[in-house]
Write an enzyme that holds these catalytic residues in place. Structure first.
Site, PDB file in Angstrom:
ATOM      1  N   GLY A   1       0.388   5.207  -4.730  1.00 43.72           N
ATOM      2  CA  GLY A   1      -0.189   6.471  -5.225  1.00 43.72           C
ATOM      3  C   GLY A   1       0.337   7.654  -4.440  1.00 43.72           C
TER       4      GLY A   1
ATOM      5  N   HIS B   1       3.006   3.225  -9.070  1.00 41.99           N
ATOM      6  CA  HIS B   1       2.770   1.794  -9.308  1.00 41.99           C
ATOM      7  C   HIS B   1       3.990   1.150  -9.984  1.00 41.99           C
ATOM      8  CE1 HIS B   1      -1.197   1.922  -7.758  1.00 41.99           C
ATOM      9  NE2 HIS B   1      -1.689   2.692  -8.703  1.00 41.99           N
TER      10      HIS B   1
ATOM     11  N   LEU C   1      10.768 -20.877  -3.203  1.00 39.85           N
ATOM     12  CA  LEU C   1       9.735 -19.998  -2.650  1.00 39.85           C
ATOM     13  C   LEU C   1       8.416 -20.139  -3.422  1.00 39.85           C
ATOM     14  CD1 LEU C   1       9.058 -17.365  -0.865  1.00 39.85           C
ATOM     15  CD2 LEU C   1       9.676 -16.087  -2.917  1.00 39.85           C
TER      16      LEU C   1
ATOM     17  N   ASP D   1       0.827  -1.194   0.000  1.00 37.42           N
ATOM     18  CA  ASP D   1       0.000   0.000   0.000  1.00 37.42           C
ATOM     19  C   ASP D   1       0.867   1.252   0.000  1.00 37.42           C
ATOM     20  OD1 ASP D   1      -2.315   1.431  -0.051  1.00 37.42           O
ATOM     21  OD2 ASP D   1      -2.799   1.155   2.068  1.00 37.42           O
TER      22      ASP D   1
HETATM   23  C1  IPE Z   1      -0.789   0.172  -4.159  1.00 34.11           C
HETATM   24  O1  IPE Z   1      -0.943   1.340  -3.467  1.00 34.11           O
HETATM   25  C2  IPE Z   1      -1.865  -0.852  -3.950  1.00 34.11           C
HETATM   26  C3  IPE Z   1      -2.531  -1.301  -5.208  1.00 34.11           C
HETATM   27  C4  IPE Z   1      -3.826  -1.494  -5.249  1.00 34.11           C
HETATM   28  C5  IPE Z   1      -1.766  -1.588  -6.398  1.00 34.11           C
HETATM   29  P1  IPE Z   1      -2.173   2.326  -3.617  1.00 34.11           P
HETATM   30  O2  IPE Z   1      -2.564   2.464  -5.040  1.00 34.11           O
HETATM   31  O3  IPE Z   1      -3.264   1.879  -2.703  1.00 34.11           O
HETATM   32  O4  IPE Z   1      -1.551   3.695  -3.115  1.00 34.11           O
HETATM   33  P2  IPE Z   1      -2.213   4.776  -2.177  1.00 34.11           P
HETATM   34  O5  IPE Z   1      -2.766   4.075  -0.980  1.00 34.11           O
HETATM   35  O6  IPE Z   1      -3.267   5.470  -2.962  1.00 34.11           O
HETATM   36  O7  IPE Z   1      -1.064   5.671  -1.838  1.00 34.11           O
HETATM   37 MG    MG Z   2      -4.005   2.390  -0.844  1.00 37.55          MG
END
Ligand code: IPE
Ligand code: MG
Length: 230
Positions: free
Chosen positions: A5, A19, A113, A2
């Site tokens: 973005g 991403h 893994l 997470d």
């Molecule tokens: C990556 O982070 C998680 C995915 C769904 C690919 P986010 O896209 O949730 O980033 P934030 O939380 O908006 O910063």
């Molecule tokens: Mg997020």
């Protein structure tokens, strides 16, 4: 995983930039896990709720997924990684579904893994599907409802052969499970990092391992009984 973005936005860049950076982190974290003797790594890449994001972000995530499979599968295979995608893949574009099937086939017998990518996965979806399959069996007369216990239900989950989650890591500062592998995470040790996913490197992962090693896992018992479960 997470925080992609926000990582981008903090630098005044558009979300896709984050991403892409997050995809690089995946590579480093997979390598660290493989080198550290981790048996199973599950990455939550795309939840069943992520479809609600703007269309262009969803399609970018699909493209990235496809690109990662194309770019990384051989290397994973060479490193004895067994790749599995968990989630409802029926909603994915045909090309992505094909690519997933090929990658899984190629790495099926690898003994290193186990890398699971949760894509269009939801913990509730998994449990609901399992219940539906059991209900069908009961309705068809092949199963006595009274015979359904936890082990029987666990057998019906999308990936019944997987061990329970030991360590659950969430980056990006949020402290919630967000419908991740709920059943298997019943006794997971939770670890929350304020780092945004693109900044979560091998050192951060190792710090999580150290923290995990200090946890006392009792599984509902008391300290004196600990050796019973270990
Ligand atoms: C990556 O982070 C998680 C995915 C769904 C690919 P986010 O896209 O949730 O980033 P934030 O939380 O908006 O910063
Ligand atoms: Mg997020």
């Amino acid at each position: 995983m997470d925080g992609n973005g926000r990582w981008a936005q903090r630098q005044g860049k558009p979300r896709p930039f984050g991403h892409r950076a997050g995809a690089e982190t995946v590579r480093a974290i997979v390598e660290t896990c493989a080198d550290s003797g981790v048996e199973v790594l599950t990455l939550f890449a795309f939840s069943s709720e992520n479809w609600a994001r703007p269309e262009d972000e969803v399609s970018l995530l699909m493209e990235l997924f496809l690109m990662m499979l194309r770019r990384e599968t051989r290397r994973l295979h060479a490193n004895h990684v067994r790749l599995r995608i968990i989630g409802d893949r029926s909603a994915f574009p045909e090309k992505l579904r094909q690519r997933i099937a090929e990658a899984e086939r190629l790495t099926r017998d690898n003994q290193g893994l186990v890398l699971q990518i949760a894509a269009n996965y939801g913990g509730r979806w998994d449990i609901t599907e399992a219940c539906r399959r059991l209900a069908r069996r009961v309705a068809a007369g092949g199963l006595d409802a009274e015979a359904i216990d936890e082990a029987r239900l666990a057998d019906e989950l999308a990936f019944p052969d997987l061990p329970d989650v030991d360590l659950f890591i969430r980056t990006g500062g949020e402290q919630r499970l967000s419908n991740f592998i709920l059943w298997q995470a019943a006794y997971a040790e939770l670890y929350f990092s304020d780092l945004l996913w693109p900044d979560f490197g091998p050192d951060a992962l190792r710090a999580a391992f150290v923290d995990f090693a200090s946890r006392e896992r009792r599984f509902g018992r008391i300290v004196e009984q600990r050796q019973v479960v270990e």
